[in-house]
Motif scaffolding. Sequence first.
Motif, PDB file in Angstrom:
ATOM      1  N   LYS A   1      38.405  44.759  35.880  1.00  0.00           N
ATOM      2  CA  LYS A   1      39.776  44.917  34.768  1.00  0.00           C
ATOM      3  C   LYS A   1      40.826  44.138  35.198  1.00  0.00           C
ATOM      4  N   ALA A   2      41.653  44.246  36.692  1.00  0.00           N
ATOM      5  CA  ALA A   2      42.289  43.265  37.168  1.00  0.00           C
ATOM      6  C   ALA A   2      41.863  41.632  37.384  1.00  0.00           C
ATOM      7  N   TRP A   3      41.155  41.410  37.890  1.00  0.00           N
ATOM      8  CA  TRP A   3      41.191  39.940  37.728  1.00  0.00           C
ATOM      9  C   TRP A   3      40.626  39.450  36.686  1.00  0.00           C
ATOM     10  N   VAL A   4      40.121  39.651  35.206  1.00  0.00           N
ATOM     11  CA  VAL A   4      40.493  39.144  33.963  1.00  0.00           C
ATOM     12  C   VAL A   4      41.679  39.167  33.555  1.00  0.00           C
ATOM     13  N   ILE A   5      43.144  39.917  33.627  1.00  0.00           N
ATOM     14  CA  ILE A   5      44.065  40.659  33.636  1.00  0.00           C
ATOM     15  C   ILE A   5      44.560  39.265  34.286  1.00  0.00           C
ATOM     16  N   ARG A   6      44.092  39.039  35.328  1.00  0.00           N
ATOM     17  CA  ARG A   6      45.199  38.385  36.465  1.00  0.00           C
ATOM     18  C   ARG A   6      45.088  36.769  36.056  1.00  0.00           C
ATOM     19  N   ALA A   7      43.465  37.155  35.573  1.00  0.00           N
ATOM     20  CA  ALA A   7      42.900  35.530  35.093  1.00  0.00           C
ATOM     21  C   ALA A   7      43.442  34.753  34.251  1.00  0.00           C
ATOM     22  N   ALA A   8      43.902  35.816  32.478  1.00  0.00           N
ATOM     23  CA  ALA A   8      44.231  35.542  31.517  1.00  0.00           C
ATOM     24  C   ALA A   8      45.971  35.001  31.921  1.00  0.00           C
ATOM     25  N   GLY A   9      46.902  35.705  32.750  1.00  0.00           N
ATOM     26  CA  GLY A   9      47.937  35.238  32.934  1.00  0.00           C
ATOM     27  C   GLY A   9      48.168  34.199  33.944  1.00  0.00           C
ATOM     28  N   ASN A  10      47.190  34.263  34.712  1.00  0.00           N
ATOM     29  CA  ASN A  10      48.094  32.915  35.754  1.00  0.00           C
ATOM     30  C   ASN A  10      47.622  31.634  33.932  1.00  0.00           C
ATOM     31  N   ALA A  11      46.613  31.778  33.754  1.00  0.00           N
ATOM     32  CA  ALA A  11      46.278  30.572  32.376  1.00  0.00           C
ATOM     33  C   ALA A  11      46.924  30.260  31.668  1.00  0.00           C
TER      34      ALA A  11
END
Length: 158
Positions: free
Chosen positions: A57-67
Amino acid sequence: MRTNAEIERVVNEYATMLLRVANSQLNNRAEAEDTVQEVLLKYMEKAPIFQSEEHEKAWVIRAAGNACKNLLRAPHHSRRALLEQAHTVAAPEASDHAILEAIRALPYRYRDAVALCCWEGYSAEETARLLGISPAAVRKRLERARGMLKNDLKGAFI
């Protein structure tokens, strides 16, 4: 490569949350939807191994924020936003949308903290891990966001 069942689980579990996070940063539903698709495609292509469900979950949230940050930094984004603003006529806003609009008007670093702490229910420590900053920085961003919202919404509900 991920199995179809695993991909379906991830989409069902995270798509709505990622859309809220992306929309809070981008203020544009179409761009937010594109960003969510980009993150989910990256998840399928990279097929990262996670230690736990919380790590995933942390990975997908971080990936969305970076995108979202990458999109906001792109030169074409700022030029297009100015062009869009030049051709639109401001419509009167309903009073029940005043809070959401005030949150969307916050700088993105404050919107991140508000979205994760207030909408997603993360603690300051969890939000700090997701954003890669200290818990004190998260609390300070929330404090500043509350101050900005208080000023912006001063006369909206009297």
